[in-house]
Design a protein around this motif. Structure first.
Motif, PDB file in Angstrom:
ATOM      1  N   UNK A  46      -2.000  84.467  88.022  1.00  0.00           N
ATOM      2  CA  UNK A  46      -1.175  83.263  87.964  1.00  0.00           C
ATOM      3  C   UNK A  46       0.165  83.511  88.650  1.00  0.00           C
ATOM      4  N   UNK A  47       0.562  82.604  89.545  1.00  0.00           N
ATOM      5  CA  UNK A  47       1.853  82.726  90.217  1.00  0.00           C
ATOM      6  C   UNK A  47       2.908  81.800  89.623  1.00  0.00           C
ATOM      7  N   UNK A  48       2.592  81.136  88.527  1.00  0.00           N
ATOM      8  CA  UNK A  48       3.540  80.223  87.901  1.00  0.00           C
ATOM      9  C   UNK A  48       4.002  80.694  86.525  1.00  0.00           C
ATOM     10  N   UNK A  49       3.129  81.323  85.758  1.00  0.00           N
ATOM     11  CA  UNK A  49       3.490  81.742  84.403  1.00  0.00           C
ATOM     12  C   UNK A  49       3.014  83.164  84.156  1.00  0.00           C
ATOM     13  N   UNK A  50       3.685  83.837  83.231  1.00  0.00           N
ATOM     14  CA  UNK A  50       3.286  85.186  82.831  1.00  0.00           C
ATOM     15  C   UNK A  50       3.563  86.260  83.858  1.00  0.00           C
ATOM     16  N   UNK A  51       4.429  85.997  84.835  1.00  0.00           N
ATOM     17  CA  UNK A  51       4.657  86.956  85.918  1.00  0.00           C
ATOM     18  C   UNK A  51       5.181  88.291  85.415  1.00  0.00           C
ATOM     19  N   UNK A  52       6.057  88.248  84.426  1.00  0.00           N
ATOM     20  CA  UNK A  52       6.652  89.488  83.916  1.00  0.00           C
ATOM     21  C   UNK A  52       5.989  89.964  82.628  1.00  0.00           C
ATOM     22  N   UNK A  53       4.880  89.352  82.248  1.00  0.00           N
ATOM     23  CA  UNK A  53       4.230  89.652  80.970  1.00  0.00           C
ATOM     24  C   UNK A  53       2.937  90.439  81.112  1.00  0.00           C
ATOM     25  N   UNK A  54       2.564  90.844  82.330  1.00  0.00           N
ATOM     26  CA  UNK A  54       1.214  91.358  82.540  1.00  0.00           C
ATOM     27  C   UNK A  54       0.925  92.665  81.808  1.00  0.00           C
ATOM     28  N   UNK A  55       1.876  93.592  81.743  1.00  0.00           N
ATOM     29  CA  UNK A  55       1.617  94.851  81.049  1.00  0.00           C
ATOM     30  C   UNK A  55       1.362  94.596  79.566  1.00  0.00           C
ATOM     31  N   UNK A  56       2.220  93.796  78.951  1.00  0.00           N
ATOM     32  CA  UNK A  56       2.017  93.462  77.541  1.00  0.00           C
ATOM     33  C   UNK A  56       0.693  92.739  77.341  1.00  0.00           C
ATOM     34  N   UNK A  57       0.341  91.852  78.262  1.00  0.00           N
ATOM     35  CA  UNK A  57      -0.927  91.133  78.165  1.00  0.00           C
ATOM     36  C   UNK A  57      -2.110  92.098  78.237  1.00  0.00           C
ATOM     37  N   UNK A  58      -2.087  93.043  79.176  1.00  0.00           N
ATOM     38  CA  UNK A  58      -3.179  93.999  79.311  1.00  0.00           C
ATOM     39  C   UNK A  58      -3.362  94.819  78.038  1.00  0.00           C
ATOM     40  N   UNK A  59      -2.274  95.306  77.480  1.00  0.00           N
ATOM     41  CA  UNK A  59      -2.385  96.138  76.278  1.00  0.00           C
ATOM     42  C   UNK A  59      -2.856  95.325  75.075  1.00  0.00           C
ATOM     43  N   UNK A  60      -2.392  94.087  74.971  1.00  0.00           N
ATOM     44  CA  UNK A  60      -2.853  93.248  73.863  1.00  0.00           C
ATOM     45  C   UNK A  60      -4.309  92.829  74.066  1.00  0.00           C
ATOM     46  N   UNK A  61      -4.719  92.640  75.321  1.00  0.00           N
ATOM     47  CA  UNK A  61      -6.124  92.315  75.593  1.00  0.00           C
ATOM     48  C   UNK A  61      -7.030  93.483  75.233  1.00  0.00           C
ATOM     49  N   UNK A  62      -6.558  94.686  75.439  1.00  0.00           N
ATOM     50  CA  UNK A  62      -7.334  95.849  75.015  1.00  0.00           C
ATOM     51  C   UNK A  62      -7.398  95.927  73.497  1.00  0.00           C
ATOM     52  N   UNK A  63      -6.282  95.655  72.837  1.00  0.00           N
ATOM     53  CA  UNK A  63      -6.254  95.714  71.383  1.00  0.00           C
ATOM     54  C   UNK A  63      -7.169  94.668  70.756  1.00  0.00           C
ATOM     55  N   UNK A  64      -7.236  93.468  71.358  1.00  0.00           N
ATOM     56  CA  UNK A  64      -8.054  92.386  70.802  1.00  0.00           C
ATOM     57  C   UNK A  64      -9.536  92.532  71.133  1.00  0.00           C
ATOM     58  N   UNK A  65      -9.867  93.408  72.090  1.00  0.00           N
ATOM     59  CA  UNK A  65     -11.253  93.562  72.501  1.00  0.00           C
ATOM     60  C   UNK A  65     -11.634  92.723  73.695  1.00  0.00           C
ATOM     61  N   UNK A  66     -10.691  91.978  74.286  1.00  0.00           N
ATOM     62  CA  UNK A  66     -11.016  91.222  75.495  1.00  0.00           C
ATOM     63  C   UNK A  66     -11.340  92.168  76.651  1.00  0.00           C
ATOM     64  N   UNK A  67     -10.671  93.316  76.679  1.00  0.00           N
ATOM     65  CA  UNK A  67     -10.986  94.364  77.646  1.00  0.00           C
ATOM     66  C   UNK A  67     -11.521  95.560  76.872  1.00  0.00           C
ATOM     67  N   UNK A  68     -12.765  95.931  77.114  1.00  0.00           N
ATOM     68  CA  UNK A  68     -13.382  97.064  76.426  1.00  0.00           C
ATOM     69  C   UNK A  68     -13.118  98.374  77.170  1.00  0.00           C
ATOM     70  N   UNK A  69     -13.165  99.494  76.454  1.00  0.00           N
ATOM     71  CA  UNK A  69     -13.045 100.796  77.134  1.00  0.00           C
ATOM     72  C   UNK A  69     -14.178 101.003  78.142  1.00  0.00           C
ATOM     73  N   UNK A  70     -13.855 101.752  79.186  1.00  0.00           N
ATOM     74  CA  UNK A  70     -14.850 102.157  80.198  1.00  0.00           C
ATOM     75  C   UNK A  70     -15.527 100.953  80.851  1.00  0.00           C
ATOM     76  N   UNK A  71     -14.714  99.972  81.235  1.00  0.00           N
ATOM     77  CA  UNK A  71     -15.219  98.798  81.934  1.00  0.00           C
ATOM     78  C   UNK A  71     -14.335  98.501  83.144  1.00  0.00           C
ATOM     79  N   UNK A  72     -14.925  97.798  84.103  1.00  0.00           N
ATOM     80  CA  UNK A  72     -14.199  97.287  85.258  1.00  0.00           C
ATOM     81  C   UNK A  72     -14.433  95.783  85.311  1.00  0.00           C
ATOM     82  N   UNK A  73     -13.357  95.013  85.226  1.00  0.00           N
ATOM     83  CA  UNK A  73     -13.452  93.559  85.292  1.00  0.00           C
ATOM     84  C   UNK A  73     -13.024  93.102  86.677  1.00  0.00           C
ATOM     85  N   UNK A  74     -13.938  92.443  87.377  1.00  0.00           N
ATOM     86  CA  UNK A  74     -13.658  91.914  88.711  1.00  0.00           C
ATOM     87  C   UNK A  74     -13.174  90.475  88.588  1.00  0.00           C
TER      88      UNK A  74
END
Length: 441
Positions: A46-74
């Protein structure tokens, strides 16, 4: 329950249901460890929202299970729009997501522009390491100095919020400074256009994320960044330039929340009066992508501070952001030819106020938005004193993969970064209609 959405009928037919950890995942034909997720792509590209939030988003997505260990999301994304614009002064189209020479020399212009199209790669290794790569094609580049194909971001994050709130990120990424956001589909707010800091050389970010607050500190080199960041010590190593940020969220019940943030960026492109857009133009000390060199060159450290607040509810959102320089911008504070200070100098600043209302239109979830931006650039009663931008937007969410957006933009004032004293006209007014799409997988 977590679902990885598929982008084609072939993938959907080939996918099979499986179980991972304590939630269900729908896999693609690419296999268990390689996935697609439009919701993830929507946030990270997104080029309109969340520009400075991506690191926090990635870590929270891992914590919630949206991103699983040992995966590659294209991920894949496309953002393009048809512009029709008119101006009352030939050749001067002050819309803030294109460059002045992309509009034509008359009083009317129409064009289809690919703002951004590309791929993202989000990798998770074990429980602690997350990597992100963002590649992009854009027709909004400085064509002599920049390729239209770029790897805009590549960085790794070391952190696991289930164990500890601290994290370390390293690579080429957006600096965690301000919010730089806009509720409308396409056009950047003045704050975002002026102050979105995107690194060129790798940076080091150290932060801590808690349930309702987070803080970060970023160390950068002194070289000019792709956007906004730049030090008077260009050859300085990591730490020559830096940014600090603190953010707090207040939960108000009934799915309502107030989020506030404060940020500081130590040195910026506003530290001198040679307003070049690229490193190459800085080195040339001449056009293109830069003005004629000033007869008297003036340089001193000029940082930025930023405060922002966002109130969110299930039906509507409201936000405000204010960014201000720590000193007068020398390009608007001193005569380019003589070096003499202008009377009534003012600090560079920008204010954006915006609102969004969620409704339904033609059977689709739809966002209605209004965004107002104002900037003070230089002394009052000059051609480069201030500018205004007003945007009305409508965005229909047709599917998880596709949005349709419509905008009307009214601009008052023409003050481009390059050669601001030479070509600015404060009385220029332009009207722009935009229709476009955002697509993702």
């Amino acid at each position: 329950m977590k679902t990885i959405l598929l982008t084609t009928a072939a993938l959907a037919a080939a996918s099979g249901a499986a179980s991972a950890q304590d939630h269900d995942v729908e896999y693609t034909a690419l296999g268990r460890h390689i996935r697609v997720d439009p919701a993830l792509t929507s946030q990270l590209a997104d080029t309109q929202e969340g520009l400075t939030q991506d690191v926090a988003f990635l870590l929270r997505a891992r914590q919630s299970g949206q991103i699983d260990p040992d995966t590659l999301t294209l991920g894949g994304f496309f953002k393009g729009a048809y512009f029709h614009e008119t101006t009352d002064t030939a050749g001067k189209f002050p819309i803030l997501n294109r460059f002045p020479d992309q509009h034509g020399s008359g009083e009317e212009n129409s064009d289809f522009v690919i703002n951004a199209a590309g791929l993202t790669f989000t990798g998770a290794v074990g429980g602690w390491l997350t990597g992100f790569v963002h590649t992009e094609y854009s027709e909004v580049t400085f064509t002599r100095d920049q390729n239209q194909f770029q790897t805009r971001e590549y960085y790794a994050v070391l952190g696991n919020l289930d164990v500890f709130g601290g994290y370390l990120a390293y690579g080429r990424k957006t600096i965690d400074f301000g919010e730089q956001f806009g509720y409308n589909p396409f056009t950047h707010s003045i704050n975002q256009h002026f102050f979105w800091a995107l690194a060129d050389e790798p940076v080091l970010e150290l932060g801590y994320i808690a349930d309702t607050w987070r803080v970060s500190a970023t160390a950068a080199t002194g070289e000019r960044m792709l956007r906004t960041g730049y030090s008077t010590d260009r050859d300085g190593g990591l730490g020559t330039n830096f940014a600090l940020k603190a953010e707090r969220r207040f939960d108000l019940g009934d799915d309502r929340a107030l989020r506030v943030s404060a940020s500081y960026l130590h040195d910026t492109i506003y530290n001198n009066n040679f307003t070049a857009h690229t490193v190459q133009a800085v080195d040339r000390f001449s056009p293109p992508n830069a003005p004629r060199p000033p007869l008297v060159y003036i340089e001193y450290r000029t940082g930025l501070w930023d405060i922002a607040a966002e109130y969110t509810t299930p039906r509507y959102d409201f936000a405000v952001e204010y960014t201000r320089s720590t000193d007068v911008w020398s390009a608007t504070g001193f005569d380019t030819d003589t070096g003499a200070a202008f009377d009534g100098n003012r600090h560079l600043d920008a204010l954006t106020v915006m609102g969004r209302y969620r409704t339904e239109f033609l059977g689709h979830d739809t966002d209605l938005s209004a965004v107002f931006s104002h900037t003070t650039l230089g002394p009052d009663n000059t051609e480069f004193d201030e500018a205004f931008q007003h945007v009305l937007g409508l965005e229909m969410h047709l599917t998880p993969q596709l949005d349709l957006g419509v905008e009307y933009v009214f601009n008052d004032g023409f003050q481009p970064f390059v050669g601001i004293q030479d070509v600015s006209l404060s009385g220029v007014q332009s009207n722009v209609g935009i229709v476009g799409i955002k697509a993702r997988f």
